[in-house]
Write a protein that holds these residues in place. Structure first.
Motif, PDB file in Angstrom:
ATOM      1  N   ALA A  96      16.462  24.295  84.143  1.00 56.52           N
ATOM      2  CA  ALA A  96      15.961  24.512  85.500  1.00 56.52           C
ATOM      3  C   ALA A  96      16.248  23.312  86.397  1.00 56.52           C
ATOM      4  O   ALA A  96      16.591  23.464  87.562  1.00 56.52           O
ATOM      5  N   SER A  97      16.133  22.114  85.853  1.00 53.41           N
ATOM      6  CA  SER A  97      16.326  20.905  86.655  1.00 53.41           C
ATOM      7  C   SER A  97      17.796  20.526  86.797  1.00 53.41           C
ATOM      8  O   SER A  97      18.226  20.089  87.853  1.00 53.41           O
ATOM      9  N   TYR A 101      11.421  19.243  89.132  1.00 55.35           N
ATOM     10  CA  TYR A 101      10.756  20.432  88.607  1.00 55.35           C
ATOM     11  C   TYR A 101       9.408  20.674  89.271  1.00 55.35           C
ATOM     12  O   TYR A 101       9.121  21.773  89.740  1.00 55.35           O
ATOM     13  N   TRP A 102       8.580  19.656  89.289  1.00 59.30           N
ATOM     14  CA  TRP A 102       7.200  19.791  89.797  1.00 59.30           C
ATOM     15  C   TRP A 102       7.162  20.266  91.249  1.00 59.30           C
ATOM     16  O   TRP A 102       6.256  20.983  91.640  1.00 59.30           O
ATOM     17  N   GLU A 124       5.247  20.277  84.336  1.00 55.01           N
ATOM     18  CA  GLU A 124       6.292  20.346  83.329  1.00 55.01           C
ATOM     19  C   GLU A 124       6.403  21.798  82.854  1.00 55.01           C
ATOM     20  O   GLU A 124       5.469  22.569  82.980  1.00 55.01           O
ATOM     21  N   ALA A 125       7.536  22.115  82.237  1.00 58.75           N
ATOM     22  CA  ALA A 125       7.786  23.491  81.805  1.00 58.75           C
ATOM     23  C   ALA A 125       7.187  23.806  80.439  1.00 58.75           C
ATOM     24  O   ALA A 125       7.212  24.950  80.017  1.00 58.75           O
ATOM     25  N   GLU A 179      13.249  23.249  80.848  1.00 60.68           N
ATOM     26  CA  GLU A 179      13.136  22.346  81.997  1.00 60.68           C
ATOM     27  C   GLU A 179      14.468  21.679  82.301  1.00 60.68           C
ATOM     28  O   GLU A 179      14.829  21.497  83.461  1.00 60.68           O
ATOM     29  N   THR A 235       9.887  29.200  85.075  1.00 54.66           N
ATOM     30  CA  THR A 235      10.974  28.231  84.885  1.00 54.66           C
ATOM     31  C   THR A 235      12.308  28.954  84.755  1.00 54.66           C
ATOM     32  O   THR A 235      13.320  28.513  85.314  1.00 54.66           O
ATOM     33  N   ILE A 274       8.886  24.204  91.313  1.00 53.48           N
ATOM     34  CA  ILE A 274       8.246  25.291  90.568  1.00 53.48           C
ATOM     35  C   ILE A 274       7.290  26.094  91.438  1.00 53.48           C
ATOM     36  O   ILE A 274       7.059  27.274  91.191  1.00 53.48           O
ATOM     37  N   GLY A 311      20.968  23.324  89.041  1.00 53.18           N
ATOM     38  CA  GLY A 311      19.520  23.278  88.936  1.00 53.18           C
ATOM     39  C   GLY A 311      18.884  22.806  90.233  1.00 53.18           C
ATOM     40  O   GLY A 311      19.521  22.740  91.276  1.00 53.18           O
TER      41      GLY A 311
END
Length: 150
Positions: free
Chosen positions: A63-64, A35-36, A53-54, A60, A18, A39, A29
């Motif tokens: 990252a997002s 995210y899913w 999920e992170a 998260e 992440t 990653i 991000g």
């Protein structure tokens, strides 16, 4: 041994992936809710497990949403803290007690978010929202009094 497939399912491995995702997309991000899908590029494992999920809501969010998402999250916590602090001065002992209880619940959720993704569960997010309302809602008369004194 070396023939075993590495699932990459530990929290530390997911957090490192992440963080790499955030480092590659620092400003905006990969997109909220993405995210899913993103990653898979950063998660170094056999592919038998792809994290959805992170396991850390703050990582998260970075990252997002990138730094922009992180700043919005920090702004939200700042405004929330400021409003909560003003409600601790309530004249009503019941209201102060309700605020204290709600704040303890909020702190519990914030700590839990360091190690899991509880706010992704609808019921947890609804309870968190209810705690925020209880912690930030002042009485009508106290709110009017604060506005006239400001």
């Amino acid at each position: 041994g070396s023939a075993e497939l590495r699932s990459g399912g530990s929290r530390n491995e997911i957090w490192r992936a992440t963080w790499r995702m955030f480092a590659a997309n620092p400003i905006f991000g990969v997109g909220l809710g993405g995210y899913w899908a993103a990653i898979t590029t950063y998660h170094d494992a056999s592919g038998s497990l792809t994290p959805q999920e992170a396991h850390n809501d703050y990582l998260e969010l970075l990252a997002s949403g990138g730094m922009l998402g992180g700043l919005l999250g920090a702004w939200f916590l700042f405004v929330l803290g400021k409003r909560i602090a003003s409600n601790f001065r309530s004249a009503s002992s019941f209201r102060r007690g309700a605020h204290y209880g709600a704040v303890l619940g909020i702190i519990g959720v914030l700590v839990h978010s360091l190690f899991d993704f509880g706010l992704h569960m609808l019921v947890n997010a609804l309870v968190f929202a209810a705690l925020i309302v209880i912690a930030t809602r002042g009485s009508e008369s106290e709110t009017r009094l604060r506005k006239t004194n400001a």
